[in-house]
Design an enzyme around this catalytic site. Structure first.
Site, PDB file in Angstrom:
ATOM      1  N   ARG A   1      31.336  65.835  -1.145  1.00 55.93           N
ATOM      2  CA  ARG A   1      32.339  66.382  -1.535  1.00 55.93           C
ATOM      3  C   ARG A   1      33.207  67.973  -1.455  1.00 55.93           C
ATOM      4  O   ARG A   1      33.677  68.368  -2.098  1.00 55.93           O
ATOM      5  CB  ARG A   1      32.796  66.018  -3.126  1.00 55.93           C
ATOM      6  CG  ARG A   1      33.132  64.707  -3.501  1.00 55.93           C
ATOM      7  CD  ARG A   1      33.003  64.805  -4.636  1.00 55.93           C
ATOM      8  NE  ARG A   1      33.824  63.953  -5.418  1.00 55.93           N
ATOM      9  CZ  ARG A   1      34.148  62.511  -5.842  1.00 55.93           C
ATOM     10  NH1 ARG A   1      33.037  62.292  -5.760  1.00 55.93           N
ATOM     11  NH2 ARG A   1      35.469  62.220  -6.887  1.00 55.93           N
TER      12      ARG A   1
ATOM     13  N   ARG B   1      40.467  66.740 -11.638  1.00 56.76           N
ATOM     14  CA  ARG B   1      40.372  65.554 -11.001  1.00 56.76           C
ATOM     15  C   ARG B   1      40.950  65.910  -9.334  1.00 56.76           C
ATOM     16  O   ARG B   1      40.500  65.940  -8.497  1.00 56.76           O
ATOM     17  CB  ARG B   1      39.257  64.254 -10.941  1.00 56.76           C
ATOM     18  CG  ARG B   1      38.876  64.098 -11.847  1.00 56.76           C
ATOM     19  CD  ARG B   1      38.762  62.706 -12.457  1.00 56.76           C
ATOM     20  NE  ARG B   1      38.365  61.752 -11.956  1.00 56.76           N
ATOM     21  CZ  ARG B   1      38.927  60.378 -12.222  1.00 56.76           C
ATOM     22  NH1 ARG B   1      39.662  59.519 -13.370  1.00 56.76           N
ATOM     23  NH2 ARG B   1      38.404  59.004 -10.973  1.00 56.76           N
TER      24      ARG B   1
HETATM   25  P1  AP5 Z   1      33.481  59.343  -8.498  1.00 59.89           P
HETATM   26  O1  AP5 Z   1      32.678  57.829  -8.807  1.00 59.89           O
HETATM   27  O2  AP5 Z   1      33.082  59.342  -7.274  1.00 59.89           O
HETATM   28  O3  AP5 Z   1      34.563  58.741  -8.909  1.00 59.89           O
HETATM   29  P2  AP5 Z   1      36.168  58.581  -8.311  1.00 59.89           P
HETATM   30  O4  AP5 Z   1      36.141  59.917  -6.562  1.00 59.89           O
HETATM   31  O5  AP5 Z   1      37.270  60.172  -8.979  1.00 59.89           O
HETATM   32  O6  AP5 Z   1      37.101  57.777  -7.374  1.00 59.89           O
HETATM   33  P3  AP5 Z   1      37.037  56.756  -8.565  1.00 59.89           P
HETATM   34  O7  AP5 Z   1      36.502  56.272  -8.811  1.00 59.89           O
HETATM   35  O8  AP5 Z   1      37.779  57.168  -9.570  1.00 59.89           O
HETATM   36  O9  AP5 Z   1      38.616  56.121  -7.584  1.00 59.89           O
HETATM   37  P4  AP5 Z   1      37.991  55.093  -6.144  1.00 59.89           P
HETATM   38  O10 AP5 Z   1      38.569  56.214  -4.643  1.00 59.89           O
HETATM   39  O11 AP5 Z   1      36.737  54.618  -5.645  1.00 59.89           O
HETATM   40  O12 AP5 Z   1      39.362  54.198  -6.286  1.00 59.89           O
HETATM   41  P5  AP5 Z   1      38.296  52.462  -7.352  1.00 59.89           P
HETATM   42  O13 AP5 Z   1      38.163  51.806  -5.791  1.00 59.89           O
HETATM   43  O14 AP5 Z   1      37.711  53.264  -8.205  1.00 59.89           O
HETATM   44  O15 AP5 Z   1      33.167  60.808  -8.758  1.00 59.89           O
HETATM   45  C1  AP5 Z   1      33.573  60.710 -10.671  1.00 59.89           C
HETATM   46  C2  AP5 Z   1      32.577  62.139 -11.113  1.00 59.89           C
HETATM   47  O16 AP5 Z   1      31.249  62.207 -10.495  1.00 59.89           O
HETATM   48  C3  AP5 Z   1      33.365  63.279  -9.845  1.00 59.89           C
HETATM   49  O17 AP5 Z   1      35.491  63.789 -11.334  1.00 59.89           O
HETATM   50  C4  AP5 Z   1      32.126  64.656 -10.381  1.00 59.89           C
HETATM   51  O18 AP5 Z   1      32.350  64.701 -11.261  1.00 59.89           O
HETATM   52  C5  AP5 Z   1      30.603  63.455 -10.197  1.00 59.89           C
HETATM   53  N1  AP5 Z   1      30.601  62.939  -8.227  1.00 59.89           N
HETATM   54  C6  AP5 Z   1      30.745  62.255  -7.968  1.00 59.89           C
HETATM   55  N2  AP5 Z   1      29.900  62.395  -7.113  1.00 59.89           N
HETATM   56  C7  AP5 Z   1      29.897  63.727  -6.306  1.00 59.89           C
HETATM   57  C8  AP5 Z   1      29.497  64.472  -5.412  1.00 59.89           C
HETATM   58  N3  AP5 Z   1      29.561  64.390  -4.532  1.00 59.89           N
HETATM   59  N4  AP5 Z   1      29.886  66.306  -5.815  1.00 59.89           N
HETATM   60  C9  AP5 Z   1      30.034  66.725  -7.359  1.00 59.89           C
HETATM   61  N5  AP5 Z   1      30.246  65.556  -7.897  1.00 59.89           N
HETATM   62  C10 AP5 Z   1      30.555  64.437  -7.481  1.00 59.89           C
HETATM   63  O19 AP5 Z   1      40.281  51.707  -7.867  1.00 59.89           O
HETATM   64  C11 AP5 Z   1      40.660  53.044  -8.535  1.00 59.89           C
HETATM   65  C12 AP5 Z   1      41.483  52.313  -9.405  1.00 59.89           C
HETATM   66  O20 AP5 Z   1      42.847  51.474  -8.954  1.00 59.89           O
HETATM   67  C13 AP5 Z   1      40.812  50.799 -10.051  1.00 59.89           C
HETATM   68  O21 AP5 Z   1      41.316  50.472 -10.956  1.00 59.89           O
HETATM   69  C14 AP5 Z   1      41.538  49.558  -8.620  1.00 59.89           C
HETATM   70  O22 AP5 Z   1      41.136  48.451  -9.381  1.00 59.89           O
HETATM   71  C15 AP5 Z   1      42.471  50.232  -8.275  1.00 59.89           C
HETATM   72  N6  AP5 Z   1      42.684  50.144  -6.915  1.00 59.89           N
HETATM   73  C16 AP5 Z   1      42.031  49.738  -5.687  1.00 59.89           C
HETATM   74  N7  AP5 Z   1      42.544  49.276  -5.359  1.00 59.89           N
HETATM   75  C17 AP5 Z   1      43.871  49.008  -5.035  1.00 59.89           C
HETATM   76  C18 AP5 Z   1      45.408  49.350  -4.123  1.00 59.89           C
HETATM   77  N8  AP5 Z   1      45.082  48.836  -3.000  1.00 59.89           N
HETATM   78  N9  AP5 Z   1      46.644  48.729  -4.612  1.00 59.89           N
HETATM   79  C19 AP5 Z   1      46.240  49.104  -6.551  1.00 59.89           C
HETATM   80  N10 AP5 Z   1      45.590  49.127  -7.124  1.00 59.89           N
HETATM   81  C20 AP5 Z   1      44.343  49.579  -6.840  1.00 59.89           C
END
Ligand code: AP5
Length: 193
Positions: free
Chosen positions: A89, A146
């Site tokens: 990241r 975020r």
């Molecule tokens: P992390 O858990 O990595 O969360 P994020 O990147 O904010 O991503 P999300 O999990 O929220 O989204 P995603 O892209 O995985 O989408 P998802 O499939 O879940 O990180 C959380 C926190 O941890 C960070 O803010 C930071 O604090 C820390 N952190 C983690 N890694 C770090 C690093 N390397 N360095 C520093 N800090 C770190 O889908 C989201 C939603 O959309 C779901 O409800 C899903 O059902 C829906 N959805 C998915 N696809 C579709 C579609 N095609 N159409 C409609 N809805 C959809």
């Protein structure tokens, strides 16, 4: 062996697509967000430190997540390949990852970048926040933070891997299955080379 980074902003579908991809290709899924949430649930010191930052939507320090990834790579010496989700990241994390993989005589094969509009990201995360219990999905201000963290610290990861011609952009809007087909097609192209 192929190592893949699934890249994209919060809510772009990294976790959703990762689950399908690891099954299709037999890869080990390394999600730093999931590992951190497990540490929080277990009440470890690392989890407690991370929680304060995560609940506000701020990134956790590089050395913490690099240490977690290093340990996970060591725990899986027989892996056919790794799928990195939410990592790296920052540019420092990207360099650290490349060094860790080089020590194991391997490298990143492709960075698949999911493109999703900010409006759609906010809609998805607010919707999930109604039921997920994730503190960082709870309101628009945290979700916006975020996205700002992504824009200011994480987008450079794509520039970093572009220098090595490893980044492919994939449309991340549409049905989960359509996006999965696009991702598979990019991976299959590289596996057949
Ligand atoms: P992390 O858990 O990595 O969360 P994020 O990147 O904010 O991503 P999300 O999990 O929220 O989204 P995603 O892209 O995985 O989408 P998802 O499939 O879940 O990180 C959380 C926190 O941890 C960070 O803010 C930071 O604090 C820390 N952190 C983690 N890694 C770090 C690093 N390397 N360095 C520093 N800090 C770190 O889908 C989201 C939603 O959309 C779901 O409800 C899903 O059902 C829906 N959805 C998915 N696809 C579709 C579609 N095609 N159409 C409609 N809805 C959809």
């Amino acid at each position: 062996m192929i190592n893949i980074i699934l890249f994209g902003p919060p809510g772009s579908g990294k976790g959703t697509q990762s689950e399908k991809l690891i099954e299709a290709y037999g890869l080990i899924h390394l999600s730093t967000g999931d590992i951190l949430r497990r540490e929080i649930a277990a009440g470890t010191a690392l989890g407690l430190e991370a929680k304060t930052l995560m609940d506000k939507g701020n990134l956790v320090p590089d050395e913490v997540v690099v240490g977690m990834i290093s340990a996970a790579l060591d725990e899986n010496p027989q892996a056919k390949g790794f799928l990195f989700d939410g990592f790296p990241r920052t540019e420092a994390q990207s360099i650290a990852l490349d060094n860790l993989l080089a020590e194991k005589n391997t490298e990143i094969g492709v960075v698949l970048a999911l493109d999703v509009s900010q409006e759609e990201l906010e809609k998805r995360l607010l919707q999930r926040g109604l039921t997920s219990g994730r503190p960082d999905d709870i309101n628009k201000a945290i979700i916006s933070n975020r996205i700002v963290e992504y824009q200011t610290k994480t987008m450079v990861v794509s520039n970093y891997y572009s220098k090595f011609d490893k980044v492919v952009h994939v449309k991340g809007e549409g049905t989960v299955d359509t996006i999965f087909v696009s991702l598979r097609s990019e991976i299959d192209k590289r596996l057949s080379n």
